[in-house]
Design a protein around this motif. Structure first.
Motif, mmCIF file in Angstrom:
data_model
loop_
_atom_site.group_PDB
_atom_site.id
_atom_site.type_symbol
_atom_site.label_atom_id
_atom_site.label_comp_id
_atom_site.label_asym_id
_atom_site.label_seq_id
_atom_site.Cartn_x
_atom_site.Cartn_y
_atom_site.Cartn_z
ATOM 1 N N ILE A 183 -42.504 -33.650 -70.612
ATOM 2 C CA ILE A 183 -41.098 -33.271 -70.675
ATOM 3 C C ILE A 183 -40.219 -34.343 -70.037
ATOM 4 O O ILE A 183 -40.669 -35.146 -69.220
ATOM 5 C CB ILE A 183 -40.842 -31.919 -69.963
ATOM 6 C CG1 ILE A 183 -41.191 -32.043 -68.466
ATOM 7 C CG2 ILE A 183 -41.609 -30.801 -70.618
ATOM 8 C CD1 ILE A 183 -40.772 -30.834 -67.658
ATOM 9 N N VAL A 184 -38.943 -34.339 -70.438
ATOM 10 C CA VAL A 184 -37.925 -35.146 -69.773
ATOM 11 C C VAL A 184 -37.291 -34.258 -68.712
ATOM 12 O O VAL A 184 -36.589 -33.291 -69.030
ATOM 13 C CB VAL A 184 -36.859 -35.633 -70.776
ATOM 14 C CG1 VAL A 184 -35.739 -36.372 -70.050
ATOM 15 C CG2 VAL A 184 -37.491 -36.532 -71.828
ATOM 16 N N GLY A 185 -37.590 -34.569 -67.451
ATOM 17 C CA GLY A 185 -37.135 -33.698 -66.376
ATOM 18 C C GLY A 185 -36.651 -34.451 -65.161
ATOM 19 O O GLY A 185 -36.131 -35.561 -65.259
ATOM 20 N N ALA A 186 -36.855 -33.824 -64.005
ATOM 21 C CA ALA A 186 -36.330 -34.382 -62.756
ATOM 22 C C ALA A 186 -36.934 -35.745 -62.446
ATOM 23 O O ALA A 186 -36.228 -36.661 -62.002
ATOM 24 C CB ALA A 186 -36.598 -33.407 -61.610
ATOM 25 N N GLN A 187 -38.244 -35.896 -62.661
ATOM 26 C CA GLN A 187 -38.880 -37.183 -62.390
ATOM 27 C C GLN A 187 -38.333 -38.270 -63.312
ATOM 28 O O GLN A 187 -38.146 -39.413 -62.890
ATOM 29 C CB GLN A 187 -40.396 -37.066 -62.567
ATOM 30 C CG GLN A 187 -41.093 -36.263 -61.486
ATOM 31 C CD GLN A 187 -42.603 -36.427 -61.571
ATOM 32 O OE1 GLN A 187 -43.113 -37.534 -61.633
ATOM 33 N NE2 GLN A 187 -43.314 -35.306 -61.574
ATOM 34 N N THR A 188 -38.072 -37.904 -64.554
ATOM 35 C CA THR A 188 -37.535 -38.875 -65.503
ATOM 36 C C THR A 188 -36.175 -39.375 -65.039
ATOM 37 O O THR A 188 -35.901 -40.581 -65.058
ATOM 38 C CB THR A 188 -37.400 -38.249 -66.900
ATOM 39 O OG1 THR A 188 -38.610 -37.583 -67.236
ATOM 40 C CG2 THR A 188 -37.096 -39.314 -67.934
ATOM 41 N N LEU A 189 -35.317 -38.448 -64.628
ATOM 42 C CA LEU A 189 -33.975 -38.821 -64.199
ATOM 43 C C LEU A 189 -34.006 -39.737 -62.985
ATOM 44 O O LEU A 189 -33.312 -40.756 -62.945
ATOM 45 C CB LEU A 189 -33.157 -37.571 -63.899
ATOM 46 C CG LEU A 189 -31.701 -37.811 -63.492
ATOM 47 C CD1 LEU A 189 -30.922 -38.462 -64.626
ATOM 48 C CD2 LEU A 189 -31.030 -36.501 -63.083
ATOM 49 N N THR A 190 -34.817 -39.396 -61.982
ATOM 50 C CA THR A 190 -34.867 -40.227 -60.779
ATOM 51 C C THR A 190 -35.483 -41.590 -61.068
ATOM 52 O O THR A 190 -35.050 -42.601 -60.505
ATOM 53 C CB THR A 190 -35.655 -39.517 -59.670
ATOM 54 O OG1 THR A 190 -36.949 -39.135 -60.158
ATOM 55 C CG2 THR A 190 -34.925 -38.280 -59.195
ATOM 56 N N ARG A 191 -36.474 -41.626 -61.955
ATOM 57 C CA ARG A 191 -37.082 -42.918 -62.309
ATOM 58 C C ARG A 191 -36.095 -43.788 -63.078
ATOM 59 O O ARG A 191 -35.989 -44.990 -62.817
ATOM 60 C CB ARG A 191 -38.354 -42.698 -63.118
ATOM 61 C CG ARG A 191 -39.493 -42.148 -62.300
ATOM 62 C CD ARG A 191 -40.820 -42.237 -63.012
ATOM 63 N NE ARG A 191 -41.881 -41.653 -62.197
ATOM 64 C CZ ARG A 191 -43.156 -41.949 -62.309
ATOM 65 N NH1 ARG A 191 -43.549 -42.824 -63.218
ATOM 66 N NH2 ARG A 191 -44.053 -41.376 -61.532
#
Length: 224
Positions: A183-191
Motif C-alpha cells: 500500500i501507499v501509506g505513512a511510510q511512503t509519505l515519510t520516505r
C-alpha cells in the motif's frame, strides 16, 4: 555600509581574487545576444538554474509549515494556502516551477545535443547533465505525493507500479520507495519527504557543482 562589510571580509579571507576571477571571466561573443540573435538558446542553462534557485527557496519556505504524516499533510498544505501570508503564492511558485524546470532542462539538453556540445572534451559534463535531469525527475515524482490528496495518491501508486516492472530489481525498488510493498501509506509519505528534501537535493547540489566546475574549465561550446 556594504563596502565596509566587504572590506572587513576581504581583509580576513581575501575574497578579492575569487571575485575578480568570477566577475572578469570573458563570455564568448557567440553567446552574446547583442551580436547574435541565436545566442538566446545559450540562456536555457542559466534560466534553468534560476528556476532551480526559486524551487529551493520556495521549498525551504514550504517545509516550515509542512507536516509529513498522513493525518496532517493535506491539512498543513491547506493551512499554508489559506492562512499563511503569501503562502498560496509561494506554493504556486513551487508547484508550477516543478513543471517549468523540467521544460527548461529539456530545452537546455536539446540545445546541447543538436549543437554537438556533448562531444569531446565535454563528454563527462554531458553525463553529469543527464544525471541532473534524472535527479530533477525524481524530485518531481517524490514531491507530487506530498500534498496527500487523491490525485497525488493514485498517481504515486501508478508510478510505484511502473517501478515494480524494472527488470531484476523491480519489487525491491518499489519496497525501497514505498516502505510497504502493498500500500501507499505513512511510510511512503515519510520516505518520499526524506528523498525529496534531503537525498535528492544533496545529489543535485553535488552534480551542479561538478557541472559548473567543468563548464568553467572547458568553457562554453562554440556555435554549430
Amino acid at each position: 555600509m556594504i563596502q565596509k562589510l566587504y572590506d572587513w571580509i576581504d581583509e580576513r579571507i581575501d575574497v578579492a581574487p575569487i571575485w575578480r576571477d568570477i566577475a572578469d571571466h570573458e563570455v564568448p561573443e557567440h553567446v552574446n545576444p547583442a551580436y547574435h540573435f541565436s545566442a538566446f538558446v545559450y540562456c536555457f542553462g542559466g534560466l534553468t538554474f534560476f528556476v532551480v534557485v526559486i524551487q529551493v527557496l520556495s521549498g525551504m519556505f514550504l517545509t516550515m509549515y509542512y507536516v509529513p504524516d498522513i493525518e496532517n499533510a493535506w491539512k498543513s498544505v491547506y493551512y499554508l494556502q489559506s492562512q499563511v501570508a503569501h503562502g498560496q503564492i509561494v506554493r504556486g511558485m513551487h508547484h508550477w516551477g516543478a513543471s517549468v524546470v523540467i521544460v527548461m532542462l529539456l530545452l537546455h539538453t536539446m540545445r546541447v545535443f543538436f549543437q554537438g556540445a556533448y562531444k569531446k572534451p565535454r563528454e563527462l559534463n554531458w553525463m553529469v547533465g543527464v544525471l541532473i535531469f534524472f535527479v530533477m525527475l525524481g524530485l518531481g515524482f517524490t514531491g507530487y505525493l506530498l500534498p496527500w490528496d487523491n490525485k497525488a495518491y493514485f498517481a504515486t501508486q501508478v508510478g510505484l507500479d511502473i517501478a515494480n516492472q524494472v527488470p531484476f530489481i523491480g519489487p525491491e525498488l518499489k519496497t525501497l520507495l514505498a516502505g510497504d510493498p502493498k500500500i501507499v501509506g505513512a511510510q511512503t509519505l515519510t520516505r518520499f519527504f526524506a528523498i525529496h528534501v534531503f537525498f535528492l537535493p544533496g545529489a543535485l547540489f553535488a552534480l551542479l557543482a561538478v557541472h559548473f566546475i567543468l563548464i568553467r574549465r572547458q568553457g562554453i561550446a562554440g556555435p554549430l
